[in-house]
Design an enzyme around this catalytic site. Structure first.
Site, PDB file in Angstrom:
ATOM      1  N   GLY A 179     -20.399   6.881   4.931  1.00 36.94           N
ATOM      2  CA  GLY A 179     -19.439   7.167   3.860  1.00 36.94           C
ATOM      3  C   GLY A 179     -20.062   6.791   2.526  1.00 36.94           C
ATOM      4  O   GLY A 179     -20.249   5.615   2.223  1.00 36.94           O
TER       5      GLY A 179
ATOM      6  N   LYS B 184       0.872  -1.175   0.000  1.00 35.91           N
ATOM      7  CA  LYS B 184       0.000   0.000   0.000  1.00 35.91           C
ATOM      8  C   LYS B 184       0.908   1.223   0.000  1.00 35.91           C
ATOM      9  O   LYS B 184       2.062   1.152   0.435  1.00 35.91           O
ATOM     10  CB  LYS B 184      -0.863  -0.012   1.271  1.00 35.91           C
TER      11      LYS B 184
ATOM     12  N   GLY C  60     -18.957   7.643  -0.627  1.00 33.84           N
ATOM     13  CA  GLY C  60     -18.024   8.003  -1.697  1.00 33.84           C
ATOM     14  C   GLY C  60     -18.151   7.030  -2.852  1.00 33.84           C
ATOM     15  O   GLY C  60     -19.238   6.537  -3.160  1.00 33.84           O
TER      16      GLY C  60
ATOM     17  N   VAL D  46     -17.396   3.905  -3.271  1.00 33.95           N
ATOM     18  CA  VAL D  46     -17.955   2.580  -2.978  1.00 33.95           C
ATOM     19  C   VAL D  46     -19.336   2.706  -2.329  1.00 33.95           C
ATOM     20  O   VAL D  46     -20.286   2.029  -2.715  1.00 33.95           O
ATOM     21  CB  VAL D  46     -17.017   1.774  -2.042  1.00 33.95           C
TER      22      VAL D  46
HETATM   23  P1  NAD Z   1     -14.035   7.785  -1.055  1.00 35.93           P
HETATM   24  O1  NAD Z   1     -12.966   8.724  -0.665  1.00 35.93           O
HETATM   25  O2  NAD Z   1     -14.598   7.872  -2.427  1.00 35.93           O
HETATM   26  O3  NAD Z   1     -15.261   7.894  -0.044  1.00 35.93           O
HETATM   27  C1  NAD Z   1     -15.110   8.001   1.327  1.00 35.93           C
HETATM   28  C2  NAD Z   1     -16.314   8.802   1.824  1.00 35.93           C
HETATM   29  O4  NAD Z   1     -16.289   8.792   3.250  1.00 35.93           O
HETATM   30  C3  NAD Z   1     -16.297  10.260   1.377  1.00 35.93           C
HETATM   31  O5  NAD Z   1     -17.565  10.625   0.841  1.00 35.93           O
HETATM   32  C4  NAD Z   1     -15.988  11.016   2.677  1.00 35.93           C
HETATM   33  O6  NAD Z   1     -16.577  12.310   2.718  1.00 35.93           O
HETATM   34  C5  NAD Z   1     -16.608  10.095   3.715  1.00 35.93           C
HETATM   35  N1  NAD Z   1     -16.067  10.280   5.058  1.00 35.93           N
HETATM   36  C6  NAD Z   1     -14.796  10.551   5.446  1.00 35.93           C
HETATM   37  N2  NAD Z   1     -14.730  10.667   6.771  1.00 35.93           N
HETATM   38  C7  NAD Z   1     -15.991  10.455   7.249  1.00 35.93           C
HETATM   39  C8  NAD Z   1     -16.565  10.454   8.532  1.00 35.93           C
HETATM   40  N3  NAD Z   1     -15.836  10.724   9.604  1.00 35.93           N
HETATM   41  N4  NAD Z   1     -17.881  10.165   8.638  1.00 35.93           N
HETATM   42  C9  NAD Z   1     -18.649   9.919   7.561  1.00 35.93           C
HETATM   43  N5  NAD Z   1     -18.147   9.932   6.301  1.00 35.93           N
HETATM   44  C10 NAD Z   1     -16.837  10.210   6.151  1.00 35.93           C
HETATM   45  O7  NAD Z   1     -13.462   6.318  -0.762  1.00 35.93           O
HETATM   46  P2  NAD Z   1     -13.964   4.949  -1.370  1.00 35.93           P
HETATM   47  O8  NAD Z   1     -13.132   4.628  -2.553  1.00 35.93           O
HETATM   48  O9  NAD Z   1     -15.442   4.947  -1.480  1.00 35.93           O
HETATM   49  O10 NAD Z   1     -13.502   3.934  -0.216  1.00 35.93           O
HETATM   50  C11 NAD Z   1     -14.219   3.856   1.004  1.00 35.93           C
HETATM   51  C12 NAD Z   1     -13.514   2.879   1.928  1.00 35.93           C
HETATM   52  O11 NAD Z   1     -13.447   1.594   1.306  1.00 35.93           O
HETATM   53  C13 NAD Z   1     -12.053   3.233   2.274  1.00 35.93           C
HETATM   54  O12 NAD Z   1     -11.764   2.812   3.577  1.00 35.93           O
HETATM   55  C14 NAD Z   1     -11.260   2.412   1.295  1.00 35.93           C
HETATM   56  O13 NAD Z   1      -9.952   2.134   1.757  1.00 35.93           O
HETATM   57  C15 NAD Z   1     -12.093   1.169   1.231  1.00 35.93           C
HETATM   58  N6  NAD Z   1     -11.900   0.404   0.006  1.00 35.93           N
HETATM   59  C16 NAD Z   1     -12.139   0.993  -1.187  1.00 35.93           C
HETATM   60  C17 NAD Z   1     -11.949   0.251  -2.352  1.00 35.93           C
HETATM   61  C18 NAD Z   1     -12.234   0.837  -3.718  1.00 35.93           C
HETATM   62  O14 NAD Z   1     -12.303   0.084  -4.684  1.00 35.93           O
HETATM   63  N7  NAD Z   1     -12.436   2.132  -3.833  1.00 35.93           N
HETATM   64  C19 NAD Z   1     -11.517  -1.090  -2.276  1.00 35.93           C
HETATM   65  C20 NAD Z   1     -11.318  -1.648  -1.008  1.00 35.93           C
HETATM   66  C21 NAD Z   1     -11.503  -0.897   0.124  1.00 35.93           C
END
Ligand code: NAD
Length: 366
Positions: free
Chosen positions: A194, A94, A196, A198
């Site tokens: 959250g 990572k 975002g 995902v």
């Molecule tokens: P992202 O940055 O698109 O979305 C994260 C969301 O969480 C954002 O909308 C942000 O505003 C919100 N957020 C941040 N802090 C917060 C809080 N304190 N309370 C409520 N909401 C909050 O990220 P993503 O790509 O959707 O990934 C989300 C999670 O899944 C992460 O932990 C990431 O490591 C994990 N993940 C993502 C993937 C992927 O394919 N994108 C794969 C495996 C794991």
């Protein structure tokens, strides 16, 4: 406030790297700095027994460098387990870039980061994570082939997030089946924390199955956008963990399942995308089990993204990606069964399977 690492003051008194609480036999930790672009990054390579270390790059406004180091150590280790349990020939790695993705990310910084990735000659392969977009991976691709998740227009598998969300949905359904005897989500109250990349797609799957979805995020604009698009409720309170719910889906950052939150949680199932949801994987896994909360291990159910980017490396198509991601449902159910049979937590049961695979490969290599 969500803290990914729950950094304690004593961590800062430890030896900087090898003495860190999160240091766990990592093979390599690379510090990358470039004055001109302002790049400050750390690449963590945890284990390469099964293959090159693959894992996304996260750009985040870390409180300090200790927090960033802790994060990359924890996340890279998690990737080793994720790849192993998913049956992929990959190791765990990572990267974190210290900074605000909204204001400090530039094409020059991304390319400079790509050059550091390239200097590792393929031992680490990067991809996107929080704070990154597919376009950023395209920039990295300009300077190194050791990147996945580039755009479909450039021959890649594209944004991994929808597939991640689909896998999380599969794992969530399996955990629901285990806990409630049916995987129907109709009428189940699901809090998605959250929304975002995902989280939003997960919401779309849940809504299709008539779940009663409530969304929470720190980004007000997104809350309104997603709420309007899918007709779901917005959470406005200040203690989400104390709310009445059937399923808690953490899709923001990690360590939200901890001493403080477990005692309040009314959810019967925890299944979400966030990495490292358990602040302490042993203690909090056990606490959840004692409270009868079915926890679907994060590294197992959020593996859709890595399956998607792995496709770029081994050249398999969309059908195979979907098939492997759907299989998360079966693997999750198997983990629940194993944990009951062996009296372990789901986290431990999943980790054991991953560790056995790595051990087996080590034996074959010797
Ligand atoms: P992202 O940055 O698109 O979305 C994260 C969301 O969480 C954002 O909308 C942000 O505003 C919100 N957020 C941040 N802090 C917060 C809080 N304190 N309370 C409520 N909401 C909050 O990220 P993503 O790509 O959707 O990934 C989300 C999670 O899944 C992460 O932990 C990431 O490591 C994990 N993940 C993502 C993937 C992927 O394919 N994108 C794969 C495996 C794991």
């Amino acid at each position: 406030m969500i803290s990914e690492t729950l950094l304690a003051p004593q961590d800062m008194k430890q030896d900087p790297v090898f003495g860190q609480r999160s240091f766990n036999d990592h093979e390599q930790v690379v510090f990358c700095h470039d004055k001109d672009t302002g790049l400050k990054a750390i690449i963590g390579i945890h284990n390469t027994t099964l293959g090159p270390a693959l894992g996304g790059t996260r750009m985040w406004k870390y409180f300090n460098e200790w927090e960033a180091l802790n994060d990359v150590l924890r996340l890279s280790r998690g990737m080793t387990y994720k790849a192993a349990i998913t049956g992929l020939n990959l190791g765990g790695g990572k990267a974190v870039i210290i900074g605000d993705a909204k204001t400090q990310k530039t094409p020059e910084l991304m390319k400079r980061f790509g050059e550091f990735v390239h200097s590792l000659s393929g031992k680490y392969i990067t991809a996107e994570d929080v704070g990154m977009e597919t376009a950023d991976m395209d920039l990295v691709r300009e300077v190194t082939p050791y990147v996945t998740g580039i755009s479909e227009a450039k021959g890649g598998a594209g944004n991994p997030s929808p597939i991640t969300a689909y896998g999380v949905f599969m794992g969530l359904k399996a955990a629901t089946k285990f806990k409630f005897g049916t995987d129907s989500l109709a009428g189940k109250k699901v809090y998605v924390q959250g929304i975002g990349h995902v989280g939003e797609t997960l919401v779309s799957h849940l809504v299709k199955e008539d779940a009663e979805v409530v969304i929470a995020d720190i980004n007000e604009a997104r809350l309104h956008e997603v709420s309007q698009k899918y007709g779901v409720h917005i959470y406005h309170g200040n203690d989400i963990y104390a709310e009445q719910m059937d399923i808690y889906a953490p899709c923001a950052l990690g360590a939200t399942v901890n001493d403080e939150t477990i005692s309040k949680l009314t959810a019967k199932v925890i299944a979400g995308a966030a990495n490292n949801q358990l602040a302490d994987e042993v203690k909090h896994g056990e606490l959840l089990q004692q409270r009868g909360i079915a926890y679907a291990p994060d590294f197992l159910i959020n593996a859709g993204g890595i399956i998607n980017v792995y496709a770029e490396l081994v050249n398999y198509g969309k059908d195979e990606i979907i098939k492997k991601t759907e299989n998360i449902y079966n693997t999750t159910l198997d983990i629940f069964t194993k944990s009951v049979q062996e009296g372990t937590t789901t986290q431990q049961a999943a980790m054991q399977i991953a560790e056995q695979r790595i051990l087996q490969r080590k034996k074959e290599m010797n």
